[in-house]
Design a protein around this motif. Structure first.
Motif, PDB file in Angstrom:
ATOM      1  N   ALA A 237       0.838  -1.208   0.000  1.00  0.00           N
ATOM      2  CA  ALA A 237       0.000   0.000   0.000  1.00  0.00           C
ATOM      3  C   ALA A 237       0.869   1.253   0.000  1.00  0.00           C
ATOM      4  CB  ALA A 237      -0.941  -0.003   1.208  1.00  0.00           C
ATOM      5  N   GLU A 238       1.932   1.228   0.773  1.00  0.00           N
ATOM      6  CA  GLU A 238       2.854   2.371   0.802  1.00  0.00           C
ATOM      7  C   GLU A 238       3.499   2.567  -0.567  1.00  0.00           C
ATOM      8  OE1 GLU A 238       5.702   1.893   3.969  1.00  0.00           O
ATOM      9  OE2 GLU A 238       4.136   1.838   5.486  1.00  0.00           O
ATOM     10  N   GLY A 239       3.892   1.471  -1.185  1.00  0.00           N
ATOM     11  CA  GLY A 239       4.498   1.541  -2.515  1.00  0.00           C
ATOM     12  C   GLY A 239       3.524   2.076  -3.551  1.00  0.00           C
ATOM     13  N   ARG A 240       2.263   1.642  -3.486  1.00  0.00           N
ATOM     14  CA  ARG A 240       1.244   2.153  -4.411  1.00  0.00           C
ATOM     15  C   ARG A 240       1.047   3.646  -4.200  1.00  0.00           C
ATOM     16  NH1 ARG A 240      -1.300  -2.688  -3.291  1.00  0.00           N
ATOM     17  NH2 ARG A 240      -2.657  -1.747  -1.727  1.00  0.00           N
ATOM     18  N   ALA A 241       0.979   4.067  -2.946  1.00  0.00           N
ATOM     19  CA  ALA A 241       0.784   5.493  -2.651  1.00  0.00           C
ATOM     20  C   ALA A 241       1.954   6.313  -3.188  1.00  0.00           C
ATOM     21  CB  ALA A 241       0.606   5.711  -1.147  1.00  0.00           C
ATOM     22  N   GLU A 242       3.170   5.856  -2.959  1.00  0.00           N
ATOM     23  CA  GLU A 242       4.346   6.589  -3.440  1.00  0.00           C
ATOM     24  C   GLU A 242       4.343   6.678  -4.967  1.00  0.00           C
ATOM     25  OE1 GLU A 242       7.857   4.773  -1.804  1.00  0.00           O
ATOM     26  OE2 GLU A 242       7.250   5.238   0.242  1.00  0.00           O
TER      27      GLU A 242
END
Length: 71
Positions: A11-16
């Motif tokens: 999720a963090e990677g998608r947001a970034e």
């Protein structure tokens, strides 16, 4: 590594990635960003919200029109 930690990382990677894409679209369109708006985009951790912002970024006249909390 637990599945929960792995999902959080994804999720963090998608947001970034979405934040980076949003900034690229605005930059390519020549839309200036205030420091406040840039920070709002780069610190957003909600991939769905960033996805919502991406579509209007293709037609909005200002970055502030894009980063509204509710659509």
């Amino acid at each position: 590594m637990s599945e929960e930690i792995r999902d959080e990382g994804r999720a963090e990677g998608r947001a970034e990635g979405r934040a980076e894409g949003l900034l690229l679209v605005l930059e390519a369109r020549g839309i200036p960003l205030t420091d406040e708006t840039r920070e709002k985009i780069t610190t957003c951790t909600d991939p769905q919200l960033l996805r919502q912002w991406l579509h209007p970024a293709t037609t909005a006249a200002t970055a502030e029109e894009v980063v509204v909390e509710e659509r």
